[in-house]
Design a protein around this motif. Structure first.
Motif, PDB file in Angstrom:
ATOM      1  N   TYR A  27       0.868  -1.184   0.000  1.00 45.05           N
ATOM      2  CA  TYR A  27       0.000   0.000   0.000  1.00 45.05           C
ATOM      3  C   TYR A  27       0.900   1.228   0.000  1.00 45.05           C
ATOM      4  O   TYR A  27       2.121   1.118   0.176  1.00 45.05           O
ATOM      5  CB  TYR A  27      -0.941   0.011   1.209  1.00 45.05           C
ATOM      6  CG  TYR A  27      -0.357  -0.608   2.457  1.00 45.05           C
ATOM      7  CD1 TYR A  27       0.535   0.096   3.263  1.00 45.05           C
ATOM      8  CD2 TYR A  27      -0.669  -1.916   2.819  1.00 45.05           C
ATOM      9  CE1 TYR A  27       1.093  -0.470   4.384  1.00 45.05           C
ATOM     10  CE2 TYR A  27      -0.111  -2.503   3.945  1.00 45.05           C
ATOM     11  CZ  TYR A  27       0.762  -1.785   4.722  1.00 45.05           C
ATOM     12  OH  TYR A  27       1.327  -2.355   5.839  1.00 45.05           O
ATOM     13  N   LYS A  28       0.335   2.395  -0.199  1.00 45.21           N
ATOM     14  CA  LYS A  28       1.141   3.605  -0.371  1.00 45.21           C
ATOM     15  C   LYS A  28       1.902   3.985   0.892  1.00 45.21           C
ATOM     16  O   LYS A  28       3.056   4.430   0.823  1.00 45.21           O
ATOM     17  CB  LYS A  28       0.245   4.769  -0.809  1.00 45.21           C
ATOM     18  CG  LYS A  28      -0.274   4.640  -2.229  1.00 45.21           C
ATOM     19  CD  LYS A  28      -1.078   5.862  -2.623  1.00 45.21           C
ATOM     20  CE  LYS A  28      -1.564   5.751  -4.069  1.00 45.21           C
ATOM     21  NZ  LYS A  28      -2.361   6.958  -4.456  1.00 45.21           N
ATOM     22  N   ALA A  29       1.269   3.856   2.044  1.00 45.35           N
ATOM     23  CA  ALA A  29       1.922   4.253   3.300  1.00 45.35           C
ATOM     24  C   ALA A  29       1.213   3.582   4.468  1.00 45.35           C
ATOM     25  O   ALA A  29       0.008   3.308   4.403  1.00 45.35           O
ATOM     26  CB  ALA A  29       1.894   5.773   3.471  1.00 45.35           C
ATOM     27  N   SER A  91       0.011   9.308   8.386  1.00 46.21           N
ATOM     28  CA  SER A  91       0.643   8.329   7.519  1.00 46.21           C
ATOM     29  C   SER A  91       2.142   8.624   7.459  1.00 46.21           C
ATOM     30  O   SER A  91       2.539   9.785   7.317  1.00 46.21           O
ATOM     31  CB  SER A  91       0.048   8.396   6.109  1.00 46.21           C
ATOM     32  OG  SER A  91      -1.313   7.982   6.125  1.00 46.21           O
ATOM     33  N   THR A  93       4.621   8.642   5.333  1.00 46.18           N
ATOM     34  CA  THR A  93       4.812   8.619   3.889  1.00 46.18           C
ATOM     35  C   THR A  93       6.285   8.465   3.523  1.00 46.18           C
ATOM     36  O   THR A  93       7.154   9.132   4.086  1.00 46.18           O
ATOM     37  CB  THR A  93       4.266   9.914   3.260  1.00 46.18           C
ATOM     38  OG1 THR A  93       2.894  10.063   3.641  1.00 46.18           O
ATOM     39  CG2 THR A  93       4.358   9.873   1.751  1.00 46.18           C
TER      40      THR A  93
END
Length: 217
Positions: A27-29, A91, A93
């Motif tokens: 997943y992205k973060a 998040s 990131t």
């Protein structure tokens, strides 16, 4: 085989391992969140993350932990939550999965300043990588969900519990930590020993019932 070739192959394999590590996030973060028991106000000075690649993310989270303070002392702060929430957070990131999390916070009801290092095990990271079929009641759909949230509950006495969870997946407890007192006090000794203000609701509860330390052992 020449020494040069051996070095070249080793460098290639090492770069391949690094690439593999950088691609382990499905997943992205991932998200780091904090909460505290009812009325037990917490101010997080910093939560710093070290990921599995050794990258450091300072102040990945800071500020007020998520808390409920119902009026008229109608809430119950005792014990750990059976169904913990994701807490207040951010998040992380750009980071890979976490290896260590350093947290320094003020427990305002005592008041006391604590610090701790949470070691994130490989088994916990496996839970965060693993996709599971889950039914999301909010939209009535089956999805492949991930436990991309690392949720930490901070209690008086320097006690902390850690869960991994997803929006449509139940939480799994992964760690319990006893922090140590930071002898420097709040803000690393830069505030002259002055703590942030306790909320009126929390102050009223503490004055009447005290702090239930034994409930978080």
């Amino acid at each position: 085989m020449s020494n040069f070739l051996r070095v070249a192959i080793a460098a290639f394999l090492l770069s391949g391992c690094t690439l593999a590590n950088s691609e382990t996030l499905p997943y992205k973060a991932w998200r780091l969140g904090f909460s505290a028991p009812n009325y037990m106000d917490v101010w997080i000075e910093t939560a710093d993350v070290i990921d599995v690649e050794g990258q450091v993310y300072r102040r990945a989270m800071s500020g007020i932990a998520a808390i409920q303070s119902p009026p008229n002392n109608t809430g119950d702060p005792r014990g750990w939550p059976e169904k913990p929430g994701p807490g207040k957070g951010k998040s992380v990131t750009g980071a890979n999965l976490p290896k260590k999390i350093y947290v320094r916070w003020q427990s305002l009801v005592e008041p006391q300043t604590y610090k701790m290092v949470i070691e994130i095990s490989e088994s916990t990271r496996e839970l965060m990588r693993k996709g599971e079929k889950a039914f999301c009641a909010a939209d009535g759909k089956w999805i492949t969900g991930y436990r991309e949230v690392l949720a930490i509950n901070l209690a008086p006495g320097g006690m902390a519990k850690v869960w991994v969870m997803g929006s449509c997946l139940p939480a799994i407890e992964v760690a319990k930590v006893k922090a140590e007192i930071d002898p420097r006090g709040p803000y690393e000794g830069k505030s002259g020993g002055k703590y942030d203000k306790l909320s009126d609701q929390s102050k009223a509860y503490i004055e009447k019932f005290g702090v239930p330390y034994d409930s978080w052992k």
